[in-house]
Each structure stands twice: as C-alpha cells, then as structure tokens.
Motif scaffolding. Structure first.
Motif, mmCIF file in Angstrom:
data_model
loop_
_atom_site.group_PDB
_atom_site.id
_atom_site.type_symbol
_atom_site.label_atom_id
_atom_site.label_comp_id
_atom_site.label_asym_id
_atom_site.label_seq_id
_atom_site.Cartn_x
_atom_site.Cartn_y
_atom_site.Cartn_z
ATOM 1 N N PRO A 135 0.834 -1.200 0.000
ATOM 2 C CA PRO A 135 0.000 0.000 0.000
ATOM 3 C C PRO A 135 0.874 1.256 0.000
ATOM 4 O O PRO A 135 1.669 1.476 0.900
ATOM 5 C CB PRO A 135 -0.748 -0.125 1.319
ATOM 6 C CG PRO A 135 0.228 -0.858 2.238
ATOM 7 C CD PRO A 135 1.211 -1.595 1.362
ATOM 8 N N TYR A 136 0.761 2.079 -1.017
ATOM 9 C CA TYR A 136 1.464 3.358 -1.078
ATOM 10 C C TYR A 136 0.525 4.524 -0.761
ATOM 11 O O TYR A 136 0.968 5.659 -0.723
ATOM 12 C CB TYR A 136 2.082 3.571 -2.464
ATOM 13 C CG TYR A 136 3.342 2.751 -2.690
ATOM 14 C CD1 TYR A 136 4.538 3.106 -2.082
ATOM 15 C CD2 TYR A 136 3.321 1.635 -3.510
ATOM 16 C CE1 TYR A 136 5.687 2.362 -2.288
ATOM 17 C CE2 TYR A 136 4.460 0.887 -3.717
ATOM 18 C CZ TYR A 136 5.643 1.251 -3.110
ATOM 19 O OH TYR A 136 6.783 0.516 -3.304
ATOM 20 N N GLY A 137 -0.759 4.247 -0.590
ATOM 21 C CA GLY A 137 -1.700 5.317 -0.282
ATOM 22 C C GLY A 137 -3.018 4.744 0.189
ATOM 23 O O GLY A 137 -3.218 3.525 0.223
ATOM 24 N N LYS A 138 -3.923 5.627 0.575
ATOM 25 C CA LYS A 138 -5.215 5.207 1.091
ATOM 26 C C LYS A 138 -6.179 4.815 -0.020
ATOM 27 O O LYS A 138 -7.130 4.073 0.217
ATOM 28 C CB LYS A 138 -5.816 6.331 1.937
ATOM 29 C CG LYS A 138 -4.994 6.650 3.185
ATOM 30 C CD LYS A 138 -5.608 7.790 3.972
ATOM 31 C CE LYS A 138 -4.762 8.127 5.194
ATOM 32 N NZ LYS A 138 -5.331 9.263 5.965
ATOM 33 N N GLU A 139 -5.959 5.317 -1.226
ATOM 34 C CA GLU A 139 -6.813 4.961 -2.356
ATOM 35 C C GLU A 139 -6.423 3.590 -2.897
ATOM 36 O O GLU A 139 -5.298 3.118 -2.699
ATOM 37 C CB GLU A 139 -6.704 6.009 -3.464
ATOM 38 C CG GLU A 139 -7.093 7.412 -3.049
ATOM 39 C CD GLU A 139 -8.583 7.567 -2.780
ATOM 40 O OE1 GLU A 139 -9.340 6.609 -3.054
ATOM 41 O OE2 GLU A 139 -8.986 8.634 -2.298
ATOM 42 N N LYS A 194 -0.307 20.631 -2.811
ATOM 43 C CA LYS A 194 -1.762 20.659 -2.639
ATOM 44 C C LYS A 194 -2.232 19.580 -1.669
ATOM 45 O O LYS A 194 -3.206 19.781 -0.926
ATOM 46 C CB LYS A 194 -2.449 20.486 -4.005
ATOM 47 C CG LYS A 194 -3.965 20.557 -3.944
ATOM 48 C CD LYS A 194 -4.570 20.419 -5.339
ATOM 49 C CE LYS A 194 -6.093 20.471 -5.286
ATOM 50 N NZ LYS A 194 -6.688 20.326 -6.647
ATOM 51 N N HIS A 195 -1.552 18.441 -1.665
ATOM 52 C CA HIS A 195 -1.996 17.315 -0.847
ATOM 53 C C HIS A 195 -1.010 16.917 0.246
ATOM 54 O O HIS A 195 -1.346 16.082 1.102
ATOM 55 C CB HIS A 195 -2.251 16.099 -1.751
ATOM 56 C CG HIS A 195 -3.275 16.335 -2.813
ATOM 57 N ND1 HIS A 195 -2.931 16.631 -4.114
ATOM 58 C CD2 HIS A 195 -4.638 16.359 -2.757
ATOM 59 C CE1 HIS A 195 -4.034 16.798 -4.816
ATOM 60 N NE2 HIS A 195 -5.077 16.639 -4.032
ATOM 61 N N PHE A 196 0.202 17.476 0.216
ATOM 62 C CA PHE A 196 1.234 17.112 1.182
ATOM 63 C C PHE A 196 1.935 18.365 1.696
ATOM 64 O O PHE A 196 1.793 19.449 1.125
ATOM 65 C CB PHE A 196 2.277 16.178 0.553
ATOM 66 C CG PHE A 196 1.735 14.852 0.098
ATOM 67 C CD1 PHE A 196 1.766 13.751 0.938
ATOM 68 C CD2 PHE A 196 1.202 14.695 -1.166
ATOM 69 C CE1 PHE A 196 1.275 12.520 0.528
ATOM 70 C CE2 PHE A 196 0.708 13.481 -1.600
ATOM 71 C CZ PHE A 196 0.750 12.389 -0.746
ATOM 72 N N PHE A 197 2.730 18.182 2.735
ATOM 73 C CA PHE A 197 3.606 19.269 3.157
ATOM 74 C C PHE A 197 4.867 19.237 2.291
ATOM 75 O O PHE A 197 5.595 18.243 2.275
ATOM 76 C CB PHE A 197 3.992 19.131 4.629
ATOM 77 C CG PHE A 197 5.046 20.116 5.057
ATOM 78 C CD1 PHE A 197 4.723 21.458 5.243
ATOM 79 C CD2 PHE A 197 6.354 19.712 5.236
ATOM 80 C CE1 PHE A 197 5.697 22.370 5.614
ATOM 81 C CE2 PHE A 197 7.331 20.622 5.617
ATOM 82 C CZ PHE A 197 7.006 21.952 5.805
ATOM 83 N N THR A 210 -3.838 12.365 -5.425
ATOM 84 C CA THR A 210 -3.928 12.740 -4.013
ATOM 85 C C THR A 210 -2.912 11.987 -3.164
ATOM 86 O O THR A 210 -2.605 12.409 -2.052
ATOM 87 C CB THR A 210 -5.338 12.458 -3.483
ATOM 88 O OG1 THR A 210 -5.654 11.074 -3.711
ATOM 89 C CG2 THR A 210 -6.364 13.322 -4.202
ATOM 90 N N GLU A 211 -2.392 10.878 -3.678
ATOM 91 C CA GLU A 211 -1.405 10.093 -2.939
ATOM 92 C C GLU A 211 0.003 10.274 -3.508
ATOM 93 O O GLU A 211 0.923 9.564 -3.125
ATOM 94 C CB GLU A 211 -1.781 8.599 -2.990
ATOM 95 C CG GLU A 211 -3.200 8.289 -2.571
ATOM 96 C CD GLU A 211 -3.442 8.555 -1.093
ATOM 97 O OE1 GLU A 211 -2.464 8.524 -0.325
ATOM 98 O OE2 GLU A 211 -4.602 8.795 -0.718
#
Length: 384
Positions: A137-141, A246-249, A215-216
């Motif tokens: 898993p590299y992201g929540k999606e 936009k989606h990360f720091f 987003t990921e």
C-alpha cells in the motif's frame, strides 16, 4: 529585483507552456461507440463493433464504469486490459528538444475477485519501455499513479504510444487484469544552470504532471539513467513518491521527493580540488509518518548522515555539508535504507527538497592568488 523576478517566473512559464495535454480522451470519459444500453455490469467487453474515441485497441479490452465494486478516480470511467489486451494512440511531438513524461493511473479490478497474481502493464514508445504493476500500500486509495519517461523527439514527429497487459502465470483465469485510467503526457524543456545553484532541478519542480487523482502522489520506479528518468536531471535508485503541495507538506515550491526506498542521485561538473557547500531540506510529508528519519547525503567520496525526528504532521529542517571535489564530475546522492510505515501500513519516508550546490563561502583560490600578487607589488612599490 527584476532579474530575480525573471528567474522565478521563467521556469513557471516554461512549465505552463510545456503542460499541454497531447492525448485525446485521456481519461476515457468519452465512451466507446455501440455500447449496449441495457448492461448492468461495470465491465463491458468491447468487440469489433466498438471504437474508443482517440484510441485503437486489440485483444481483450473492457470498458469500465465505477460502482460499489470498483473504485476509480472521480468515480469515472476506465479501460481494463485483459489477456493480450492492447490500446494505442499516436500523437505529435510539439517542439524540438523537449522531454516527454507520461503520468498514468492503475486501478485494481473488481474488489470481489480472488486473484493468484496481478498482470503487469507494459508501456512502449519509440525511445522507451516500462513495466508497471499495482502495488499496495502506497496510499489510502485503491489506485496508484506512476510517472514514466517516454522519450525526446523533434517537432512534428509522429509518436505511437502502446499500452498492453502482460502476465507470467499460464493460468490466466486466476489473473487480475489491470485497469487503466487518467493518462497525461507532459513535455519539459531543457534546463539551464543558474548562478545561484550548480545543480539543475534542485527543487524538483520538473517531474511528472500531477493528475486530479494524484492525491497520494506519483510513484517513480527505479530509473538508474538520468536521461531516462521522469524526474528531470535525477536518477531514481529505488522507489520514490513525487508529492505536491496541494496534498502534502512540501518545504518549498510546488513539489518534493519522498524517499520510500533507497533514494535519488544526480551529478555536477565541478572544479577538482575546490571546496563546495551542499544545502538541502529534510522533512515529513504530513502523512502521519512517525519515525526518526536517517538520510545519508553523499557528494563524491564525502558522506554524512543526518537525522530528523518526524511526528508526521508536516515539518522541515535545513541541513548543509561541505566537501572538496575529488573529480571533475561529482555524484550527489540522498539515500534512506530504513523502511517506514504509517499506522495504516502505508509506506512512507523522509522528504527531500530545495537542494542547492554552491562554491564554498570564502574567496576562490584564483581570486586569492590575484589578490596576493597585487599586495606584493604594492608593498614592493611602497618600499622603493
């Protein structure tokens, strides 16, 4: 002030001009012709009576509509490449001396399907070939976005982009076939070295284009050659996540690199024996990655280890190191060998940004010698 403004604005203008979408129907939202109107399945097998706007296809290809069994970006549409499934599209290169980088999204098939293995996606263009498979898993999606270097061509040259499925298992009935969605080709100009940084793309602003579904972040697989890396002027030694502000720091600018495994590398033409300063920023992406990050920065034969405690809430710290160039071409690397995960089991790692290479502070050796000669003759004339 005007010069500084030009230096800041010019890369943004080039980036804007280079981001025009070259593909037709890149998200497959224009449906194929002659689809059955009474179909209740999210997967519709295409045949010779169907045409996909902008694309040609061969083999087993299905048109996919998002529903409760399959999740797609923006709850839209996609295509699934089954056994021997191929889609392709021809586009025209838009200018000379530009690099072309593809961003694409791969999604899993029906969530209720039990699979023995996942088939690969093979992307081919005249100058490149890449193999990708869905990893978790590299992201929540459930889907993942990847960046891939396509090539560099002359203005008006016709380029055939081919995407097909590939499976190693002979028992194809137990294979999960990949779903392709959201493709975007970005062209990038040749970068010119500035006076403030001896490295090109030290801020990582030139890389794969972010999609609406990114987003990921965008995964970049190992690309040992700088020439064939989707991250301009940097080779990728493991897997990194290309993240946006936009989606990360992101410590500075619009993009940065999160090292998931191993790291990144570039090189610079330096004066052998001269001293240099390498500055950079380390941080966390504000993605709940709680860890003590250990990053090794290497410049030629000089290696220094740096530690950054992370609470996973988005923080950064500037670091620097000095070194003496031991050759005319010096390799610059950032490496992290520890594997980090969030509480949800999502792989993560340290963020690297704002890498700046300069001549070490103080007078340059040739200036020092010139000044010594001037002082010597001044003293000589004064004495006589």
């Amino acid at each position: 002030m005007l010069l500084q403004l030009q230096i800041f604005i010019l890369p943004l203008l080039l980036l804007t001009l280079a981001s025009a979408d070259l593909l037709q129907n890149p998200s497959f939202e224009s449906p194929p012709s002659n689809l059955p109107k009474d179909s209740k399945s999210p997967f519709v097998l295409l045949n010779k009576n169907n045409t996909i706007p902008g694309w040609t296809f061969e083999g087993t290809v299905l048109y996919v509509t998002a529903d409760e069994t399959i999740s797609l970006p923006n709850n839209g549409h996609a295509v699934q490449l089954g056994e021997d499934g191929i889609i392709n599209q021809t586009f025209l290169a838009s200018a000379d001396h530009l690099r072309y980088v593809l961003t694409l999204t791969i999604a899993p098939p029906d969530q209720n399907q039990n699979c023995s293995d996942n088939a690969d996606i093979v992307i081919s263009a005249p100058d490149s070939k890449g193999v990708f498979s869905l990893k978790q898993p590299y992201g929540k999606e459930t889907w993942e976005s990847y960046g891939h270097y396509l090539g560099s061509w002359g203005d008006g040259e016709s380029i055939n982009l081919v995407i097909h499925s590939q499976a190693d298992d002979s028992n194809t009935s137990s294979i999960c076939w990949p779903v392709i969605d959201e493709l975007l080709i970005k062209s990038m100009p040749k970068l010119v070295q500035g006076n403030e940084n001896l490295l090109l793309n030290g801020g990582f602003e030139y890389g794969p284009e972010f999609l609406s579904s990114s987003t990921e972040g965008i995964l970049i697989e190992p690309a040992p050659s700088v020439v064939q890396s989707p991250l301009q002027e940097w080779s990728v030694l493991g897997t990194v996540n290309y993240i946006d502000s936009k989606h990360f720091f992101v410590p500075q600018g619009n993009a940065a690199i999160e090292i998931v495994s191993t790291g990144i590398q570039t090189s610079a033409s330096l004066k052998e024996g001269s001293s240099y300063s390498l500055g950079f920023t380390l941080g966390d992406a504000n993605n709940s990655c709680v860890e003590d990050f250990f990053v090794a920065a290497q410049a030629g034969s000089t290696v220094q280890n740096f530690t950054l405690p992370s609470k996973g809430t988005g923080s950064a710290k500037k670091f620097s190191m000095k070194f003496k160039a031991d050759s005319s071409v010096t390799t610059i690397s950032f490496l992290s060998f520890a594997e980090s995960q969030t509480k949800d089991g999502i792989l993560c790692g340290p963020v690297v940004d704002d890498v700046v290479l300069r001549v070490s502070s103080g007078m340059k050796p040739d200036i020092q010698w010139t000044l010594l000669v001037i002082l010597y003759f001044a003293a000589f004339l004064t004495f006589y």
